[in-house]
Design an enzyme around this catalytic site. Structure first.
Site, PDB file in Angstrom:
ATOM      1  N   GLU A 138       0.838  -1.215   0.000  1.00  0.00           N
ATOM      2  CA  GLU A 138       0.000   0.000   0.000  1.00  0.00           C
ATOM      3  C   GLU A 138       0.867   1.256   0.000  1.00  0.00           C
ATOM      4  O   GLU A 138       0.431   2.322  -0.427  1.00  0.00           O
ATOM      5  CB  GLU A 138      -0.917   0.023   1.224  1.00  0.00           C
ATOM      6  CG  GLU A 138      -2.068  -0.958   1.168  1.00  0.00           C
ATOM      7  CD  GLU A 138      -3.150  -0.601   0.153  1.00  0.00           C
ATOM      8  OE1 GLU A 138      -3.494   0.581   0.029  1.00  0.00           O
ATOM      9  OE2 GLU A 138      -3.631  -1.533  -0.517  1.00  0.00           O
ATOM     10  N   TYR A 160      -3.261   4.513   6.585  1.00  0.00           N
ATOM     11  CA  TYR A 160      -2.605   3.213   6.796  1.00  0.00           C
ATOM     12  C   TYR A 160      -1.255   3.183   6.086  1.00  0.00           C
ATOM     13  O   TYR A 160      -0.223   2.859   6.685  1.00  0.00           O
ATOM     14  CB  TYR A 160      -3.505   2.077   6.273  1.00  0.00           C
ATOM     15  CG  TYR A 160      -2.805   0.734   6.223  1.00  0.00           C
ATOM     16  CD1 TYR A 160      -2.677  -0.049   7.373  1.00  0.00           C
ATOM     17  CD2 TYR A 160      -2.243   0.251   5.034  1.00  0.00           C
ATOM     18  CE1 TYR A 160      -2.020  -1.276   7.327  1.00  0.00           C
ATOM     19  CE2 TYR A 160      -1.584  -0.967   4.994  1.00  0.00           C
ATOM     20  CZ  TYR A 160      -1.479  -1.730   6.137  1.00  0.00           C
ATOM     21  OH  TYR A 160      -0.816  -2.933   6.104  1.00  0.00           O
TER      22      TYR A 160
END
Ligand code: NDP
Ligand code: GDP
Length: 362
Positions: A138, A160
């Protein structure tokens, strides 16, 4: 016998890593959060405890939280024999949730890593312990490159991903500043029947199982066009272990090198139970696409735009050639086998929960 501390031991990866370390005769200390409504054992840990001989002597579970530095300090300073390797897996690991819990996500994921690293250096353990940090693809965010590897710049687009990038640089700098054997694993998505129900693969496999058993009619999903590089968590934990046993600490990508869309995953999952999906456009309120069972015209998938993220990572496809060259790592489980294992495990799980005979175990 080597000794490891695993934070997040109760999660998907923690449970597979625990099995792997037990095969290698480790004594394991696991950090688990206390739950108010249940004993301090995750579902996965209870399953392992029931199936592994002498589990409680070989896996010592500590109630704790990476928000509280004293838990880590206490474990590192008191357990005997002392900890040799730390696998830091604990995290608020859900990307969509991180937009709602921004500060909390950063506290757990970024500052949680600071707390452990500072515990190591405060106790002067930097020359004797090794440290693994669970980083994520990510972090690449909306990277322009069609394939991402260790040299691809990070462009995080979620709290995140930002928190993981923060932890990445902390670990990289602890390696330089303190000579700590510290490794960042940049792992692309990895799944299994133990994946949390809120991640798209498990949501689909569980939803397909529910529909197959007649308990539900449809699955509601968000963006079907996002592409991920999905592997099996067991294969990835094998790679994590190998990263920690190289001569020198370095960061590694683990990925299959194949990218598929959420739509591909859904279609493959329905194929496991003999349903061929046809995805149509439709303009209902909050719903713009439907997936029909070709044989009977029944609606199986609805797309709900409320499940779209404020910022999406559209395309992830990793290149793990560094791990292949360093320690011959490659995944064993194919995409089709992963999907089949997840759907079949969910069917078996639901049958067991409904009191029907269970064919296979997680
Ligand atoms: P899970 O969410 O299944 O496991 C995370 C674990 O961390 C859970 O057991 C959770 O406990 C625990 N945890 C959460 N917050 C805290 C806290 N404050 N203190 C102590 N423990 C805490 O994730 P995975 O096993 O899939 O992933 C493991 C790691 O790898 C994570 O760091 C994740 O971000 C990272 N990662 C995962 C990828 C994947 O595809 N699976 C890809 C790349 C990186 P509880 O059960 O109580 O919530
Ligand atoms: P992530 O890659 O760590 O964010 O793993 P997820 O499994 O949570 O999401 C993977 C992709 O699936 C993302 O691009 C999501 O936008 C997409 N997606 C589509 N529908 C859903 C859904 O209902 N739930 C989740 N979690 N993701 C979805």
């Amino acid at each position: 016998m080597p000794t490891a501390l695993v934070t997040g031991i109760g999660g998907q990866d923690g449970s597979y890593l625990c099995e792997l370390l037990l095969q290698k005769d480790y004594t394991i200390h696991g950090l688990l959060r206390q739950r108010s409504s249940a004993p301090c054992m995750s579902e996965h840990m209870s399953h392992l405890a029931a199936s592994i001989k002498n589990f409680r002597a070989r896996v010592i579970l500590h109630v704790g939280d990476v928000l509280d530095p004293f838990c880590i300090l206490k474990i590192l300073s008191t357990v005997s024999p002392p900890i040799d390797e730390i696998y830091h897996l604990a995290a608020q690991s859900h990307v969509a949730l991180s937009f709602h819990l921004q500060l909390y996500t950063c506290d757990v994921n970024a500052l949680g890593t600071v707390r452990i690293l500072q515990a190591i250096t405060t106790l002067g353990l930097q020359a004797r312990v090794k440290f693994y940090n669970a980083c994520s693809s990510e972090m690449y965010g909306q990277a322009a490159q069609s394939e991402q590897d260790e040299k691809t710049p990070f462009q995080p687009v979620s709290p995140y991903a930002s928190s993981k990038a923060f932890s990445f640089w902390l670990v990289a700098s602890a390696r330089i500043a303190y000579g700590l054997f510290a490794v960042n694993g940049i792992l692309f998505n990895h799944e299994s029947p133990r994946r949390g129900l809120d991640f798209v693969t498990r949501k689909i496999s569980h939803g397909v199982a529910q529909i197959h058993l007649g308990n539900a009619c449809t699955i509601e999903l968000g963006n079907l066009d996002a592409r991920r590089d999905w592997g099996h968590a067991r294969d990835y934990m094998r790679g994590v272990y190998d990263m920690m046993h190289q001569r020198a600490p370095e960061d590694f990508v683990l990925a299959t090198g194949e990218s598929r869309s959420v739509r591909d995953f859904a279609e493959a999952a329905f194929r496991v139970v003999g349903v061929e999906l046809r995805l149509l456009s439709w303009s209902g309120v909050g719903t713009k696409e439907i997936g029909l069972d070709r044989r009977n015209g029944q609606i199986q998938v609805k797309v709900n735009e409320e499940l779209y993220r404020p910022a999406e990572v559209w395309h992830l496809q990793g290149c793990a050639s560094k791990a292949w060259e360093a320690f011959n790592w490659k995944p064993d489980v194919s995409f089709e086998d992963l999907v089949r294992e997840m759907v079949e495990a969910d069917i078996a799980l639901l049958k067991a929960q409904n009191g029907m005979p269970m064919k296979s175990k997680i």
